[in-house]
Design an enzyme around this catalytic site. Structure first.
Site, PDB file in Angstrom:
ATOM      1  N   CYS A   2       4.286  -4.933   5.774  1.00  0.00           N
ATOM      2  CA  CYS A   2       3.995  -3.817   6.721  1.00  0.00           C
ATOM      3  C   CYS A   2       2.434  -3.983   6.668  1.00  0.00           C
ATOM      4  O   CYS A   2       1.882  -5.029   6.241  1.00  0.00           O
ATOM      5  CB  CYS A   2       4.282  -2.886   5.762  1.00  0.00           C
ATOM      6  SG  CYS A   2       6.326  -3.131   5.463  1.00  0.00           S
ATOM      7  N   GLY A  28       4.486  -4.849  11.632  1.00  0.00           N
ATOM      8  CA  GLY A  28       6.053  -4.045  11.677  1.00  0.00           C
ATOM      9  C   GLY A  28       6.408  -2.922  12.565  1.00  0.00           C
ATOM     10  O   GLY A  28       5.525  -2.096  13.368  1.00  0.00           O
ATOM     11  N   ASN A 100       2.465  -1.958   1.151  1.00  0.00           N
ATOM     12  CA  ASN A 100       3.061  -3.274   1.419  1.00  0.00           C
ATOM     13  C   ASN A 100       3.248  -4.580   0.956  1.00  0.00           C
ATOM     14  O   ASN A 100       2.443  -3.923  -0.334  1.00  0.00           O
ATOM     15  CB  ASN A 100       1.897  -3.642   2.726  1.00  0.00           C
ATOM     16  CG  ASN A 100       1.929  -5.340   3.554  1.00  0.00           C
ATOM     17  OD1 ASN A 100       1.614  -5.508   3.684  1.00  0.00           O
ATOM     18  ND2 ASN A 100       3.303  -5.467   3.103  1.00  0.00           N
ATOM     19  N   GLY A 101       4.525  -4.962   0.754  1.00  0.00           N
ATOM     20  CA  GLY A 101       4.986  -5.624  -0.426  1.00  0.00           C
ATOM     21  C   GLY A 101       6.228  -5.775  -1.195  1.00  0.00           C
ATOM     22  O   GLY A 101       7.235  -4.743   0.024  1.00  0.00           O
ATOM     23  N   TYR A 264       0.929 -17.393   9.921  1.00  0.00           N
ATOM     24  CA  TYR A 264       1.459 -16.526  11.505  1.00  0.00           C
ATOM     25  C   TYR A 264       1.505 -15.227  11.013  1.00  0.00           C
ATOM     26  O   TYR A 264       0.777 -15.101  11.938  1.00  0.00           O
ATOM     27  CB  TYR A 264       2.757 -16.886  11.006  1.00  0.00           C
ATOM     28  CG  TYR A 264       4.136 -16.292  11.075  1.00  0.00           C
ATOM     29  CD1 TYR A 264       4.302 -16.220  13.113  1.00  0.00           C
ATOM     30  CD2 TYR A 264       4.498 -15.995  11.682  1.00  0.00           C
ATOM     31  CE1 TYR A 264       5.054 -15.983  13.895  1.00  0.00           C
ATOM     32  CE2 TYR A 264       5.983 -14.513  12.101  1.00  0.00           C
ATOM     33  CZ  TYR A 264       5.389 -14.746  13.152  1.00  0.00           C
ATOM     34  OH  TYR A 264       6.508 -13.871  14.468  1.00  0.00           O
ATOM     35  N   THR A 310       0.663 -17.319  18.350  1.00  0.00           N
ATOM     36  CA  THR A 310      -0.116 -18.060  17.609  1.00  0.00           C
ATOM     37  C   THR A 310      -0.682 -19.419  17.891  1.00  0.00           C
ATOM     38  O   THR A 310      -1.470 -19.844  16.474  1.00  0.00           O
ATOM     39  CB  THR A 310       0.398 -17.704  16.097  1.00  0.00           C
ATOM     40  OG1 THR A 310       1.338 -16.493  16.288  1.00  0.00           O
ATOM     41  CG2 THR A 310      -0.037 -18.072  14.329  1.00  0.00           C
ATOM     42  N   ASP A 372       3.867 -25.925  16.663  1.00  0.00           N
ATOM     43  CA  ASP A 372       4.112 -24.198  16.704  1.00  0.00           C
ATOM     44  C   ASP A 372       3.843 -24.369  15.463  1.00  0.00           C
ATOM     45  O   ASP A 372       3.409 -25.137  14.428  1.00  0.00           O
ATOM     46  CB  ASP A 372       5.785 -24.570  16.573  1.00  0.00           C
ATOM     47  CG  ASP A 372       6.041 -22.665  16.998  1.00  0.00           C
ATOM     48  OD1 ASP A 372       5.420 -21.783  17.170  1.00  0.00           O
ATOM     49  OD2 ASP A 372       7.512 -22.361  17.317  1.00  0.00           O
ATOM     50  N   ASP A 373       3.633 -22.830  15.166  1.00  0.00           N
ATOM     51  CA  ASP A 373       2.881 -22.116  13.922  1.00  0.00           C
ATOM     52  C   ASP A 373       3.519 -23.299  12.689  1.00  0.00           C
ATOM     53  O   ASP A 373       3.857 -22.958  11.691  1.00  0.00           O
ATOM     54  CB  ASP A 373       2.250 -20.769  13.602  1.00  0.00           C
ATOM     55  CG  ASP A 373       3.914 -20.059  14.354  1.00  0.00           C
ATOM     56  OD1 ASP A 373       4.848 -20.276  13.466  1.00  0.00           O
ATOM     57  OD2 ASP A 373       4.041 -19.617  15.165  1.00  0.00           O
TER      58      ASP A 373
END
Ligand code: SF4
Length: 484
Positions: A2, A28, A100-101, A264, A310, A372-373
């Site tokens: 988030c 998010g 966030n978490g 990412y 990315t 790609d990442d």
């Protein structure tokens, strides 16, 4: 994952919170909200993108010079409006909270809050549980302080005690911002500092100072703030109503921030834990290139194409390392969301062709290396390889800047279960065959960690690499199934 932001300012905070959430939208896209504070808390939140939730009439109602905001990607609880953040509770003082978490031992903590502390929880959101637990602990510590802890130094002591006590019970990743009504703005990070939180300030012409905390510092420059530093692991910072700055590290364990932020999630222009995300991605490409040269010294592609966006940075550095042309041979439509964030697998597969458009002149009759990442489920990667074949690529090499993703994340990133992680059930050769790639090369874990930690005045002990086969922090076996 988030995005959170908290602002303690000398001008109305709502517009700057909104602008900050726009800059955190990539963290998010499920829901967003803002709570501001003057004589009362003012709230607006909803489901969807930030720009679709807030209208002018809402912004006018969000009064006050202090506030917090949140962009939500759900990792616990369900996708309902009531669980959009910020959340608030009335005791003590009035607290607004954005997190966030992810809390790993959520069931035990839910029981603790509801049954032992008699605080009703109206959802299965770990953030609501965390807020109520913190509020209960703060109430207890305020009550035991001299004169009810009315002085802000005493109040700050109570805040620290509550945070410290909370992390003796709670296991998991927590970066949080919090309004405490009539007191000020607080921000804290769990003792391992798993999720990011950056602090900045702005000096006004009249000598006053405004403060900002955010998951990434990507909005600081735009709003006139200067990056000061990261909130330290196990640190709480409190800006009181009179503007005084208070900070204390209430706990400290090994500093293990999430490595996937660099791979990412975070925007490339962010500086997290004193490591520049863009530069770390360049180093990932460089290390991947060196790994390719060691492993396939006689094989060179004609062109290196990133799976945008990315991995553009990683592919650029890899191309330099191999001395091969870099080409943006896949055009990405910027108006379609990330596949990683889309909920349904069929939708995700179909969306690849809406999102990515191959450029034939860059591909036909060439040996193409696609970069790609990461490879998570493998569905996007497989579609990309198929599209390159359809556009006439001769040979296709697939290079992943991240090692195989082997295990789920329990710290706030909505990774699939092991059953859906391609590297959890297939061997290297089986994955290459499933993708349809002539050669598949993964970054090694050592090279990835080196890329993130090589530069910067950081204090990272070792980044969290649990989903890549590293150990889970705080997790014993009995905690693993507890994530909802
Ligand atoms: Fe990040 Fe993976 Fe650790 Fe989760 S398990 S915090 S995604 S490195």
């Amino acid at each position: 994952m988030c995005g959170i932001v908290g602002i303690h300012s000398h001008q109305p905070a709502a517009a700057e919170l909104y602008d900050s959430l726009i800059q955190l939208q990539h963290r998010g896209q499920d829901a967003a909200g803002i709570i501001t504070c003057n004589e009362q808390l003012h709230i607006k939140k909803g489901l969807g993108l930030v720009q679709d939730i807030f209208e002018a009439r809402h912004m006018e109602r969000l009064k006050g010079t202090m506030g917090i905001g949140h962009t939500r990607y759900p990792t616990s609880g369900s996708r309902v409006n009531e669980e959009a953040q910020p959340l608030w509770t009335s005791v003590p003082n009035g607290i607004a909270f954005a997190h966030n978490g992810n809390i790993v031992n959520y069931p035990a903590m839910r029981y603790e809050v509801q049954e032992n502390r008699k605080r009703y929880l109206n959802s299965y959101s770990d953030s609501e549980m965390l807020m109520q637990l913190f509020a209960d602990m703060l109430l207890k510590h305020l009550g035991s302080g001299p004169e009810g802890s009315t002085h802000h130094n005493q109040f700050f002591d109570s805040l620290c005690s509550a945070a410290s006590e909370m992390f003796t019970l709670v296991q998991g990743a927590v970066s949080a911002v919090m309004i405490i009504k009539d007191r000020g703005l607080a921000a804290f990070r769990d003792p391992h500092g798993i999720r990011p939180l950056v602090y900045g300030k702005r000096e006004n012409a009249d000598g006053t100072v405004d403060h900002i905390f955010a998951s990434e510092d990507t909005m600081f420059y735009m709003l006139g703030y200067t990056r000061v530093r990261d909130v330290k692991p196990g640190e709480i910072i409190f800006i009181s109503h009179d503007g005084s700055f208070n900070s204390r590290q209430f706990a400290e364990k090994s500093f293990t921030p999430c490595i996937f932020e660099y791979v990412y999630f975070a925007r490339p222009d962010a500086m997290l834990n004193n490591v520049n995300v863009y530069r770390s991605r360049l180093r990932m490409g460089e290390n991947l290139g060196r790994h390719w040269l060691r492993t396939y010294p006689d094989v060179r592609p004609d062109v290196i194409i990133p799976a945008p966006a990315t991995s553009n940075t990683m592919a650029l550095a890899l191309a330099r390392e191999l001395g091969v042309n870099y080409s943006e041979g896949l055009y990405k439509n910027p108006f379609i969301g990330r596949t990683f964030i889309m909920p349904d697998q069929a939708q995700r597969r179909q969306s690849v062709r809406y999102k990515l458009s191959p450029q034939e002149l860059e591909i036909r009759n060439k040996d193409v290396m696609i970069v790609d990442d990461s490879i998570v489920r493998g569905t996007t990667s497989k579609e990309i390889v198929l599209m390159l074949r359809e556009f006439g690529a001769k040979r296709i090499y697939f290079a992943s800047a991240c090692p195989p993703v082997l295990q789920p994340c329990y710290y706030g990133v909505d990774m699939p279960n092991s059953d859906d992680l391609i590297a959890a059930s297939m061997t290297h050769d089986e994955i290459a065959s499933y993708l349809g790639a002539d050669i598949l090369l993964y970054q090694t874990l050592e090279d990835l960690v080196e890329a993130v930690t090589r530069k910067g005045d950081h204090h990272i002990d070792t980044p969290c690499t649990a989903c890549l086969g590293g150990g889970y922090i705080h997790l014993s076996e009995e905690h693993r199934p507890c994530v909802s």
